[in-house]
Motif scaffolding. Structure first.
Motif, mmCIF file in Angstrom:
data_model
loop_
_atom_site.group_PDB
_atom_site.id
_atom_site.type_symbol
_atom_site.label_atom_id
_atom_site.label_comp_id
_atom_site.label_asym_id
_atom_site.label_seq_id
_atom_site.Cartn_x
_atom_site.Cartn_y
_atom_site.Cartn_z
ATOM 1 N N HIS A 71 -7.553 -9.047 -3.962
ATOM 2 C CA HIS A 71 -6.114 -8.912 -3.676
ATOM 3 C C HIS A 71 -5.653 -7.476 -3.440
ATOM 4 O O HIS A 71 -4.442 -7.234 -3.390
ATOM 5 N N GLY A 72 -6.541 -6.515 -3.266
ATOM 6 C CA GLY A 72 -6.082 -5.129 -3.143
ATOM 7 C C GLY A 72 -6.309 -4.499 -1.800
ATOM 8 O O GLY A 72 -6.424 -3.280 -1.708
ATOM 9 N N THR A 73 -6.341 -5.307 -0.742
ATOM 10 C CA THR A 73 -6.708 -4.767 0.568
ATOM 11 C C THR A 73 -5.652 -3.818 1.122
ATOM 12 O O THR A 73 -5.992 -2.817 1.768
ATOM 13 N N HIS A 74 -4.371 -4.101 0.894
ATOM 14 C CA HIS A 74 -3.322 -3.319 1.551
ATOM 15 C C HIS A 74 -2.475 -2.521 0.556
ATOM 16 O O HIS A 74 -2.611 -1.322 0.434
ATOM 17 N N ARG A 75 -1.595 -3.171 -0.160
ATOM 18 C CA ARG A 75 -0.644 -2.480 -1.026
ATOM 19 C C ARG A 75 -0.920 -2.823 -2.485
ATOM 20 O O ARG A 75 -1.589 -3.802 -2.801
ATOM 21 N N PRO A 76 -0.366 -2.031 -3.428
ATOM 22 C CA PRO A 76 -0.689 -2.250 -4.842
ATOM 23 C C PRO A 76 0.165 -3.301 -5.541
ATOM 24 O O PRO A 76 -0.027 -3.537 -6.737
ATOM 25 N N ARG A 77 1.099 -3.961 -4.836
ATOM 26 C CA ARG A 77 2.029 -4.858 -5.519
ATOM 27 C C ARG A 77 1.306 -5.996 -6.244
ATOM 28 O O ARG A 77 1.534 -6.233 -7.437
ATOM 29 N N VAL A 78 0.431 -6.714 -5.536
ATOM 30 C CA VAL A 78 -0.266 -7.843 -6.167
ATOM 31 C C VAL A 78 -1.242 -7.360 -7.247
ATOM 32 O O VAL A 78 -1.273 -7.931 -8.341
ATOM 33 N N PRO A 79 -2.057 -6.315 -7.003
ATOM 34 C CA PRO A 79 -2.898 -5.822 -8.094
ATOM 35 C C PRO A 79 -2.115 -5.398 -9.332
ATOM 36 O O PRO A 79 -2.584 -5.587 -10.458
ATOM 37 N N LEU A 80 -0.917 -4.849 -9.156
ATOM 38 C CA LEU A 80 -0.097 -4.514 -10.328
ATOM 39 C C LEU A 80 0.294 -5.772 -11.091
ATOM 40 O O LEU A 80 0.345 -5.773 -12.329
ATOM 41 N N GLY A 81 0.577 -6.866 -10.357
ATOM 42 C CA GLY A 81 0.855 -8.133 -11.022
ATOM 43 C C GLY A 81 -0.348 -8.648 -11.795
ATOM 44 O O GLY A 81 -0.214 -9.224 -12.880
ATOM 45 N N ILE A 82 -1.540 -8.459 -11.248
ATOM 46 C CA ILE A 82 -2.768 -8.876 -11.941
ATOM 47 C C ILE A 82 -2.974 -8.041 -13.201
ATOM 48 O O ILE A 82 -3.301 -8.569 -14.276
ATOM 49 N N LEU A 83 -2.767 -6.734 -13.088
ATOM 50 C CA LEU A 83 -2.955 -5.854 -14.244
ATOM 51 C C LEU A 83 -1.916 -6.092 -15.331
ATOM 52 O O LEU A 83 -2.120 -5.691 -16.485
ATOM 53 N N ALA A 84 -0.792 -6.756 -14.984
ATOM 54 C CA ALA A 84 0.217 -7.071 -16.000
ATOM 55 C C ALA A 84 -0.209 -8.228 -16.895
ATOM 56 O O ALA A 84 0.364 -8.431 -17.959
ATOM 57 N N LEU A 85 -1.212 -8.995 -16.470
ATOM 58 C CA LEU A 85 -1.732 -10.078 -17.309
ATOM 59 C C LEU A 85 -2.544 -9.491 -18.464
ATOM 60 O O LEU A 85 -3.135 -8.413 -18.343
ATOM 61 N N ARG A 122 -20.805 0.731 -7.130
ATOM 62 C CA ARG A 122 -21.691 -0.230 -6.456
ATOM 63 C C ARG A 122 -21.088 -0.704 -5.154
ATOM 64 O O ARG A 122 -21.762 -0.750 -4.122
ATOM 65 N N ASP A 123 -19.816 -1.047 -5.177
ATOM 66 C CA ASP A 123 -19.100 -1.525 -3.988
ATOM 67 C C ASP A 123 -17.635 -1.176 -4.179
ATOM 68 O O ASP A 123 -16.980 -1.746 -5.067
ATOM 69 N N PRO A 124 -17.084 -0.233 -3.417
ATOM 70 C CA PRO A 124 -15.743 0.284 -3.707
ATOM 71 C C PRO A 124 -14.675 -0.801 -3.793
ATOM 72 O O PRO A 124 -14.636 -1.722 -2.978
ATOM 73 N N LEU A 125 -13.809 -0.674 -4.802
ATOM 74 C CA LEU A 125 -12.639 -1.538 -4.898
ATOM 75 C C LEU A 125 -11.703 -1.229 -3.732
ATOM 76 O O LEU A 125 -11.658 -0.097 -3.241
ATOM 77 N N PRO A 126 -10.928 -2.211 -3.279
ATOM 78 C CA PRO A 126 -10.006 -1.947 -2.168
ATOM 79 C C PRO A 126 -8.924 -0.955 -2.569
ATOM 80 O O PRO A 126 -8.604 -0.800 -3.751
ATOM 81 N N PRO A 127 -8.346 -0.254 -1.588
ATOM 82 C CA PRO A 127 -7.422 0.846 -1.912
ATOM 83 C C PRO A 127 -6.186 0.411 -2.681
ATOM 84 O O PRO A 127 -5.696 1.158 -3.532
ATOM 85 N N GLY A 128 -5.658 -0.790 -2.394
ATOM 86 C CA GLY A 128 -4.486 -1.234 -3.136
ATOM 87 C C GLY A 128 -4.761 -1.397 -4.620
ATOM 88 O O GLY A 128 -3.907 -1.098 -5.470
ATOM 89 N N SER A 129 -5.961 -1.862 -4.967
ATOM 90 C CA SER A 129 -6.323 -2.021 -6.374
ATOM 91 C C SER A 129 -6.536 -0.672 -7.047
ATOM 92 O O SER A 129 -6.132 -0.471 -8.200
ATOM 93 N N VAL A 130 -7.171 0.280 -6.348
ATOM 94 C CA VAL A 130 -7.341 1.618 -6.915
ATOM 95 C C VAL A 130 -5.985 2.267 -7.144
ATOM 96 O O VAL A 130 -5.733 2.884 -8.189
ATOM 97 N N GLU A 131 -5.088 2.122 -6.181
ATOM 98 C CA GLU A 131 -3.747 2.689 -6.336
ATOM 99 C C GLU A 131 -3.028 2.068 -7.516
ATOM 100 O O GLU A 131 -2.349 2.764 -8.296
ATOM 101 N N ALA A 132 -3.167 0.754 -7.696
ATOM 102 C CA ALA A 132 -2.534 0.087 -8.831
ATOM 103 C C ALA A 132 -3.099 0.586 -10.153
ATOM 104 O O ALA A 132 -2.353 0.789 -11.128
ATOM 105 N N LEU A 133 -4.405 0.780 -10.233
ATOM 106 C CA LEU A 133 -5.012 1.303 -11.460
ATOM 107 C C LEU A 133 -4.498 2.706 -11.772
ATOM 108 O O LEU A 133 -4.244 3.041 -12.942
ATOM 109 N N LEU A 134 -4.308 3.544 -10.736
ATOM 110 C CA LEU A 134 -3.754 4.872 -10.962
ATOM 111 C C LEU A 134 -2.304 4.793 -11.408
ATOM 112 O O LEU A 134 -1.875 5.519 -12.320
#
Length: 454
Positions: A140-154, A169-181
């Motif tokens: 879910h992190g291909t484009h923007r961090p909105r959905v990954p932020l929702g996942i991280l709220a769980l 091993r295999d880079p996470l998509p940019p939206g997920s990296v941005e959400a983690l930051l």
């Protein structure tokens, strides 16, 4: 009674003079910080007295890397002043959106059924395991961090080490990296490791640069650190030339700071066109960081690069960073325009109109203004020759600003090098110096003409 009133008046006058001097020094130090390497900038900040430091944090246009250094090493008072500084744009500091806000974020109700179907269970039945979290972030992190932020709220089991290993091993998509930051809570070394994108044949997508911009905007990294951390090297070079979009991107000062950091990393190549050609030839496929690539090119220690398709935009980015000797034609009009920089007009507005007209007609460049305009503190401040702005990304002559910053970078680097005392003398001399920037640097270093040095 008279003596008491006189002493009170003299104290007030002395305080006003000290206050003026502190404000002016803070303004000039902010200009010098734009061009100083990180270790020099940290030393300059440590030398400031309390009033000057207060005015610097509270009132000045601070470069992004200086904000990071102040957040990392400054006091709670510094952070409070920066948080209330209207010239610190887009930073999630106290009172602005930041990790604490994103940590309180709730998962959108419409997302829960989708996640339940992908997990094969209801997320409410228990915290997400580390592997489940990684699987959802990949999806879910291909484009923007909105959905990954929702996942991280769980509720989930945090495992930063596993995140780092999976990303390597295999880079996470940019939206997920941005959400983690954005959510925060990761160790700094993990956050920096997430900016590396290993894999030579991977397509990183149109949003690959967002985590890098976000890391600088959040105050996690200076732009010099970003140049070292982003891998492969071609991505660090492409940060000099991001696509023009309406979303997250560099402001004009951040773009200038990125060019400064990249040119500092590329300085060992000098002006040898053969080394720059080799840099471009190897950059398309080199998997390491930019410092390793520069060292390999300089010492001719790299193996022959494999064949592969060229990376779009990389040649243009390298050309932007390479030394250029282009100058406007040296006719009479240009000589008059250069001479006019040392003779201010009757009003500031008339002076600005004249400089802008000379820039538009190709008689002057931003580099000319930095070299010839009096005094040096005005030459370093684009508002004094392009006009005031209310936002750091709205100068309507961006190329002139970038050329001026690049020339100032060159002059400071050639004259002052890595000598912290020389940088401090330049900052202290700048407020009251009436000559040009090259003349100021001559006074500071007691050397020959800066323009004649290699």
């Amino acid at each position: 009674m008279y003596e008491h009133e006189y002493e009170s008046w003299r104290t007030e006058m002395s305080t006003a003079v000290e206050d003026r001097n502190s404000r002016r020094l803070a303004w000039c130090v902010a200009h010098v910080l734009r061009h100083a390497p990180d270790h020099i900038a940290a030393g300059l900040l440590d030398r400031l007295d309390r009033p000057t430091r207060k005015y610097l944090c509270r009132d000045e246009w601070l470069p992004a890397s200086a904000v990071t250094l102040l957040l990392r090493h400054g006091s709670a008072e510094d952070r409070g002043y920066i948080a209330r500084n209207p010239r610190v744009v887009g930073r999630p500091l106290p009172g602005l959106p930041g990790p604490a806000r994103y940590a309180r974020r709730r998962t959108p109700p419409g997302l829960l059924p989708v996640l339940a179907a992908e997990l094969g269970r209801d997320p409410a039945d228990g915290p997400l395991g580390a592997e489940e979290l990684v699987r959802l972030l990949r999806r879910h992190g291909t484009h923007r961090p909105r959905v990954p932020l929702g996942i991280l709220a769980l509720p989930h089991e945090p495992d930063p080490e596993l995140l780092w290993i999976e990303h390597a091993r295999d880079p996470l998509p940019p939206g997920s990296v941005e959400a983690l930051l954005l959510r925060g809570g990761l160790p700094l070394n993990i956050s920096r490791g997430l900016l590396a994108l290993p894999g030579a044949a991977r397509s990183y997508g149109p949003s690959w640069y967002r985590p890098a911009v976000r890391a600088v905007r959040m105050g996690l990294l200076t732009q010099g650190e970003l140049v070292t951390d982003v891998r492969p090297a071609r991505l660090a070079l492409l940060l000099a030339r991001l696509p023009v979009t309406g979303g997250l991107r560099w402001t004009l000062p951040e773009r200038a700071g990125m060019l400064t950091a990249l040119r500092a990393a590329l300085a060992p190549l000098g002006e040898d066109p053969r080394l720059w050609a080799e840099l471009l030839r190897h950059a398309h496929t080199f998997r390491g960081g930019l410092p390793e690539l520069v060292a390999g090119v300089r010492y001719a220690s790299l193996p022959e690069p494999p064949d592969g398709p060229p990376v779009p935009g990389l040649a243009e980015a390298v050309a932007r960073l390479a030394p250029s000797a282009e100058e406007p034609s040296g006719d009479v009009e240009r000589e008059l325009a250069l001479a006019s920089l040392a003779v201010p007009m009757e009003t500031v507005q008339e002076d600005i109109r004249w400089v802008r007209d000379c820039l538009d007609r190709g008689l002057l460049t931003g580099a000319d203004v930095v070299r010839h305009k009096l005094p040096a503190c005005w030459a370093l401040d684009e508002d004094h020759w392009l006009g005031d702005i209310d936002h750091p990304d709205r100068h309507d002559r961006p190329e002139a600003v970038l050329a001026a910053r690049a020339e100032a970078d060159r002059l400071f680097a050639v004259a002052l090098g890595d000598d912290p005392d020389a940088w401090w003398r330049a900052a202290r001399t700048l407020p009251e110096f009436a000559g040009t920037l090259p003349h100021l640097l001559l006074r500071v270093t007691d050397g020959g003409s800066v323009s004649e040095r290699p």
